[in-house]
Design an enzyme around this catalytic site. Structure first.
Site, PDB file in Angstrom:
ATOM      1  N   GLY B  53       0.813  -1.194   0.000  1.00  0.00           N
ATOM      2  CA  GLY B  53       0.000   0.000   0.000  1.00  0.00           C
ATOM      3  C   GLY B  53       0.857   1.258   0.000  1.00  0.00           C
ATOM      4  O   GLY B  53       2.002   1.241   0.451  1.00  0.00           O
ATOM      5  N   HIS B  56       3.490   4.501   3.102  1.00  0.00           N
ATOM      6  CA  HIS B  56       4.640   4.053   3.900  1.00  0.00           C
ATOM      7  C   HIS B  56       5.946   4.650   3.398  1.00  0.00           C
ATOM      8  O   HIS B  56       7.020   4.148   3.707  1.00  0.00           O
ATOM      9  CB  HIS B  56       4.765   2.529   3.840  1.00  0.00           C
ATOM     10  CG  HIS B  56       3.529   1.802   4.209  1.00  0.00           C
ATOM     11  ND1 HIS B  56       2.877   2.030   5.394  1.00  0.00           N
ATOM     12  CD2 HIS B  56       2.798   0.859   3.553  1.00  0.00           C
ATOM     13  CE1 HIS B  56       1.805   1.251   5.457  1.00  0.00           C
ATOM     14  NE2 HIS B  56       1.734   0.543   4.353  1.00  0.00           N
ATOM     15  N   ASP B 109      -1.564  -8.340   0.478  1.00  0.00           N
ATOM     16  CA  ASP B 109      -0.296  -8.376  -0.262  1.00  0.00           C
ATOM     17  C   ASP B 109       0.018  -9.807  -0.698  1.00  0.00           C
ATOM     18  O   ASP B 109       0.422 -10.051  -1.839  1.00  0.00           O
ATOM     19  CB  ASP B 109       0.844  -7.838   0.610  1.00  0.00           C
ATOM     20  CG  ASP B 109       0.683  -6.358   0.891  1.00  0.00           C
ATOM     21  OD1 ASP B 109       1.382  -5.552   0.277  1.00  0.00           O
ATOM     22  OD2 ASP B 109      -0.175  -5.998   1.732  1.00  0.00           O
ATOM     23  N   HIS B 218      -0.447   0.521   9.321  1.00  0.00           N
ATOM     24  CA  HIS B 218      -1.609   0.934   8.532  1.00  0.00           C
ATOM     25  C   HIS B 218      -2.617   1.710   9.350  1.00  0.00           C
ATOM     26  O   HIS B 218      -3.796   1.718   9.044  1.00  0.00           O
ATOM     27  CB  HIS B 218      -2.305  -0.283   7.931  1.00  0.00           C
ATOM     28  CG  HIS B 218      -1.402  -1.073   7.064  1.00  0.00           C
ATOM     29  ND1 HIS B 218      -0.641  -2.107   7.540  1.00  0.00           N
ATOM     30  CD2 HIS B 218      -1.102  -0.954   5.748  1.00  0.00           C
ATOM     31  CE1 HIS B 218       0.076  -2.608   6.556  1.00  0.00           C
ATOM     32  NE2 HIS B 218      -0.178  -1.931   5.465  1.00  0.00           N
TER      33      HIS B 218
END
Lengths: 217, 330
Positions: B53, B56, B109, B218
């Protein structure tokens, strides 16, 4: 149920997900990462576009295209899981131009099996399986008992909603909510909630009289 | 919510536009959301692809370049990339020696990279995977999704990337990548939640004197909520959790990572305590990183990642690297 029925089902899902987007995202914020509603909204908007661009000519074709589009567009866990569910349902329907409630019920079982295979979740793990499994059982049971499609879809939708609500006290064992351990209890699972929307849309198609629908389901 | 964005819907694309403009050493495919090394594919070299995602940064796009990744696939914010994107990256970096996927252990993922690996295999590209799962805050169990992948992703990408750059075959690159993960552990602490552009408000609420222990990356809440306390004690909680899982000893690679919103000054305060803790255990911070390496948007807090070094790992860590976020020796 003909191809048109399945296209309308997808349209109903798109509308239901759009309307429920913020609610799903809030559920996800509590025990996940606050993106379930936006991801599914993006995915089903893409499904609508794909169906308009390349209209399939069988019910199975509609579901396979919807599934492939979700896998391609959504990302996260929900993209592959919902994508696989719809693809496996579509493959189970084969090339049939018209589908009976019994055939749809066994296709739903096939979709559930695909989700279980890919995600490894069982009932009670606080995932979409907690809504999808009871929905598939309820649909099969109603059809076996001689119920018409409308009754079968209503039973499936009610079972999915009940299953989603029943995830509230559960401790998550799969997916991102599992990182919270015992703190995941007390919240409805967003994946189960979106599954309830998707099955609920099936009931809505069967009960609504759509001016665009050429044949009653 | 006040954020430096143009539109909630174009955050990832606009970020990639910036990356492309700032780093001519990269080739950014904005439409397909892939950051490539400009010279990829390199014939005969194992390609390294990672992704996950967005939110990060600098992970993973900031680690694309000489001695590290060949391509990175940023997904939507906190959402894994999609298989098409990963396949395109994989075939795009394949120099004939196969491709390594560095995947953080999250259901999304894992599923998307698995699908991409199968599709890449159909196209004749040999793909292997190193799964990163270093977060000790999550108790591993056969019945759950397992430990999360966090800071060790940077270590795996650097060390496996160095070996690939030296011309090692895929089996060797996989072996060293797994070894790095097996020797690495992480623990994170949040002083505040983060705000995703789509949600517009913090993912969880913390009181003035509250912190979250054992957070992921997250914006998900951690395992427990606790009272805020001084840095020394927070570091002790984090390091005890790591040491309980894999006792600290010898030469250690240490990263003190900001979560995106933490002043560097505070990260140095944390690092001083981490170094003191290691000394107490008879270990040394032989190699060090301090800064924002694996972030969670604007979250306040820190994470510590340790890796028990061997001579081979130290040599590969020291090997030259030239990426937007790590560069030395070249």
């Amino acid at each position: 149920m003909d191809t048109r029925f399945f296209v309308i089902w997808m349209e109903e899902i798109t509308a239901a997900v759009r309307a429920g987007r913020d609610h799903l995202t809030r559920l996800d914020a509590a025990i996940g990462d606050a993106d379930h509603g936006t991801n599914l909204d993006r995915g089903f908007a893409a499904v609508a576009e794909a169906l308009a661009a390349r209209p399939p000519d069988t019910p199975g074709g509609v579901l396979v295209l919807a599934g492939s589009t979700l896998i391609r567009k959504v990302g996260g866990a929900s993209g592959p899981l919902y994508g696989t569910a719809f693809r496996d349902m579509g493959k189970a329907l084969g090339d049939a131009a018209d589908v009976s409630a019994a055939e749809l019920a066994s296709a739903l079982e096939a979709g559930l099996a695909g989700v279980r295979r890919l995600g490894g979740a069982e009932e009670g793990d606080k995932t979409m399986v907690d809504a999808l499994a009871p929905a598939a059982r309820a649909m099969a049971r109603t059809v076996d008992a001689g119920g018409d499609p409308e009754e079968a879809f209503a039973a499936a939708a009610a079972a999915a909603e009940e299953g989603a609500k029943a995830t509230v006290p559960l401790v998550a064992r799969k997916g991102r909510a599992s990182y919270l351990g015992a703190r995941s209890a007390g919240h409805e699972d967003p994946g189960a909630a979106s599954t309830a929307l998707i099955v609920g849309a099936l009931r809505a198609v069967a009960t609504r009289r759509s001016p665009r629908s050429e044949s009653r389901p | 919510m006040k954020k430096l964005i143009n539109d909630v819907g174009s955050v990832v694309t606009d970020t990639l536009r910036g990356v492309a403009a700032a780093h001519p050493s990269l080739r950014v495919d904005i439409e397909n959301k892939i950051i490539f090394r400009r010279d990829a594919p390199r014939p005969g070299k194992v390609g390294l692809v990672s992704g996950g995602g967005s939110g990060h940064e600098p992970l993973h796009g900031g680690y694309v370049g000489y001695g590290m990744l060949d391509a990175a696939c940023p997904g939507e914010i906190f959402t894994s990339p999609v298989p098409d994107q990963i396949v395109r990256a994989t075939t795009g970096v394949n120099g004939g020696a196969g491709v390594l996927h560095v995947v953080k252990n999250y259901t999304g993922d894992v599923l998307n990279f698995e699908m991409a690996a199968e599709l890449s295999d159909d196209e004749g590209v040999e793909v292997a995977r190193v799964l990163v799962d270093d977060d000790v805050a999550v108790r591993d169990s056969l019945y759950t999704a397992g430990r999360r992948g966090t800071g060790a992703a940077v270590f795996v990408e650097k060390i496996a990337g160095a070996l690939a750059e030296a011309g090692a075959p895929l089996t060797e690159v996989v072996r060293v990548g797994r070894e790095v993960n097996d020797r690495s552990r992480s623990f994170g602490v949040a002083l505040s939640a983060c705000t995703t552009p789509a949600a517009g408000r913090p993912t969880f609420e913390l009181g003035e004197r509250e912190i979250e222990l054992g957070i992921g990356i997250h914006g998900e809440p951690g395992r427990t909520r606790a009272a805020h306390r001084e840095a020394r004690e927070l570091v002790r909680i984090a390091m005890d959790a790591i040491d309980d899982d894999l006792p600290l000893s010898g030469e250690t690679l240490v990263m003190v990572n900001g979560m995106g919103g933490t002043p560097l000054m505070e990260l140095y305060i944390v690092f001083a305590e981490v170094a003191a803790y290691l000394k107490e255990k008879g270990a040394t911070a032989a190699r060090r990183l301090v800064g924002n390496h694996v972030t969670s948007l604007d979250m306040l807090g820190f994470s510590v990642t340790t890796c028990a070094l061997t001579d081979e790992l130290t040599r590969l860590w020291d090997a030259p690297v030239e990426t937007p976020a790590l560069r030395w020796g070249r």
